[in-house]
Motif scaffolding. Sequence first.
Motif, mmCIF file in Angstrom:
data_model
loop_
_atom_site.group_PDB
_atom_site.id
_atom_site.type_symbol
_atom_site.label_atom_id
_atom_site.label_comp_id
_atom_site.label_asym_id
_atom_site.label_seq_id
_atom_site.Cartn_x
_atom_site.Cartn_y
_atom_site.Cartn_z
ATOM 1 N N ARG A 204 0.891 -1.237 -0.083
ATOM 2 C CA ARG A 204 0.210 0.259 0.112
ATOM 3 C C ARG A 204 0.884 1.262 -0.082
ATOM 4 N N LEU A 205 0.157 2.180 -0.585
ATOM 5 C CA LEU A 205 1.277 3.655 -0.646
ATOM 6 C C LEU A 205 -0.082 4.782 -0.630
ATOM 7 N N GLY A 206 0.348 5.923 0.029
ATOM 8 C CA GLY A 206 -0.778 6.790 -0.067
ATOM 9 C C GLY A 206 -0.472 7.906 0.732
ATOM 10 N N LEU A 207 -1.526 8.902 1.158
ATOM 11 C CA LEU A 207 -1.383 10.092 1.802
ATOM 12 C C LEU A 207 -1.912 10.103 3.159
ATOM 13 N N ASN A 208 -1.577 10.545 4.095
ATOM 14 C CA ASN A 208 -2.029 11.043 5.433
ATOM 15 C C ASN A 208 -2.417 12.540 5.366
ATOM 16 N N MET A 209 -3.702 13.012 6.098
ATOM 17 C CA MET A 209 -3.846 14.298 6.124
ATOM 18 C C MET A 209 -3.958 14.341 7.679
ATOM 19 N N SER A 210 -3.131 14.754 8.442
ATOM 20 C CA SER A 210 -3.190 14.479 9.993
ATOM 21 C C SER A 210 -3.266 15.592 10.516
ATOM 22 N N ASN A 211 -3.976 15.523 11.942
ATOM 23 C CA ASN A 211 -3.945 16.694 12.810
ATOM 24 C C ASN A 211 -4.359 16.440 14.408
ATOM 25 N N TYR A 212 -4.842 17.001 15.323
ATOM 26 C CA TYR A 212 -5.039 16.585 16.696
ATOM 27 C C TYR A 212 -6.428 16.948 16.814
ATOM 28 N N TRP A 213 -7.407 16.433 17.698
ATOM 29 C CA TRP A 213 -8.587 16.895 18.248
ATOM 30 C C TRP A 213 -8.340 16.936 19.764
ATOM 31 N N GLY A 214 -9.474 17.704 20.439
ATOM 32 C CA GLY A 214 -9.366 17.733 21.754
ATOM 33 C C GLY A 214 -8.862 19.204 21.937
ATOM 34 N N ASN A 215 -8.029 19.383 22.871
ATOM 35 C CA ASN A 215 -7.216 20.642 22.942
ATOM 36 C C ASN A 215 -6.313 20.974 22.090
ATOM 37 N N ALA A 216 -6.705 21.334 20.795
ATOM 38 C CA ALA A 216 -5.894 21.608 19.691
ATOM 39 C C ALA A 216 -6.290 22.665 19.127
ATOM 40 N N ASP A 217 -6.121 23.870 19.818
ATOM 41 C CA ASP A 217 -6.189 25.090 19.346
ATOM 42 C C ASP A 217 -4.813 25.522 18.507
ATOM 43 N N ASN A 218 -5.310 26.302 17.422
ATOM 44 C CA ASN A 218 -4.110 26.878 16.612
ATOM 45 C C ASN A 218 -3.494 25.681 15.736
ATOM 46 N N MET A 219 -4.036 24.509 15.522
ATOM 47 C CA MET A 219 -3.583 23.513 14.901
ATOM 48 C C MET A 219 -4.293 23.224 13.708
ATOM 49 N N SER A 220 -3.730 22.767 12.659
ATOM 50 C CA SER A 220 -4.512 22.517 11.260
ATOM 51 C C SER A 220 -3.928 21.166 10.628
ATOM 52 N N PHE A 221 -4.342 20.698 9.730
ATOM 53 C CA PHE A 221 -3.975 19.511 9.009
ATOM 54 C C PHE A 221 -2.864 19.693 8.240
ATOM 55 N N LYS A 222 -1.924 18.465 8.371
ATOM 56 C CA LYS A 222 -0.460 18.448 7.558
ATOM 57 C C LYS A 222 -0.455 17.385 6.873
ATOM 58 N N PRO A 223 0.147 17.272 5.522
ATOM 59 C CA PRO A 223 0.445 15.812 4.839
ATOM 60 C C PRO A 223 1.404 15.173 5.253
ATOM 61 N N GLY A 224 1.321 13.844 4.846
ATOM 62 C CA GLY A 224 2.459 13.011 5.282
ATOM 63 C C GLY A 224 2.306 11.727 4.315
ATOM 64 N N VAL A 225 3.207 10.763 4.289
ATOM 65 C CA VAL A 225 3.218 9.843 3.643
ATOM 66 C C VAL A 225 2.838 8.583 4.422
#
Length: 228
Positions: free
Chosen positions: A35-56
């Motif tokens: 398998r090979l693909g793309l992650n769009m990751s972030n945090y939830w909960g107390n995640a102020d000022n955070m946004s999604f970042k791409p990754g492999v």
Amino acid sequence: MFRTILLRSTTLSLLFISCCLSGSFAQQRFSAGPRLGLNMSNYWGNADNMSFKPGVVAGAFLMYSSLNHFGISADVLYSQRGTKYAGNQYRFTQHVNYLEIPVVARYFLTLSGNFRPNLFVGPSLGIKLNAKRTNGEIISGPNTAVNADNTGDFHDLDLGATGGVQLNWGAGPRQRFLLDARYTLGLSNVQRLPNLWGANKNLQNSVITVTLGYGFGVGRDFPSRYRK
């Protein structure tokens, strides 16, 4: 003589049709592949000022499909996660890389055939490999090292739940092309020590993943009991 030729022709025809039907309704139980693909990751909960970042995300899978609607699969994946942080004092990209092992139950929407889409859900275990901050920028406040290895800021294990849909096409003899879309929700706090964004005690992974895979049949085929 004519009757003998007719009988032989009929027998050969029936044998040929039987072989074709056996092949058409055969079904492999085990398959494996990359398998090979793309992650769009972030945090939830107390995640102020955070946004999604791409990754492999990349790795391999092993799948078992029974001769009905149900199956199970396990993956071993290298998964790049983290977030982009933009606060009042600092901005940086946080990378946290995991060895991810999801084990999911699958429900196939078709019983056999060339196209077998399925829905899946199950637990996912993340084993932390390393973590670091990059693209750092000091907006205000003390002059500190923003770009740095901070592997110790995060827990070694991350337990989550994953679910999604997989489209599954036949691509040749005992081979299948897979398109997989899933969402993984972290169920445990990822942060062990305060990061530059502060001592957030309620911070869990939130990851959208899309992968392409290629499956190869493993072991012998089994005749399917179904014709649809």
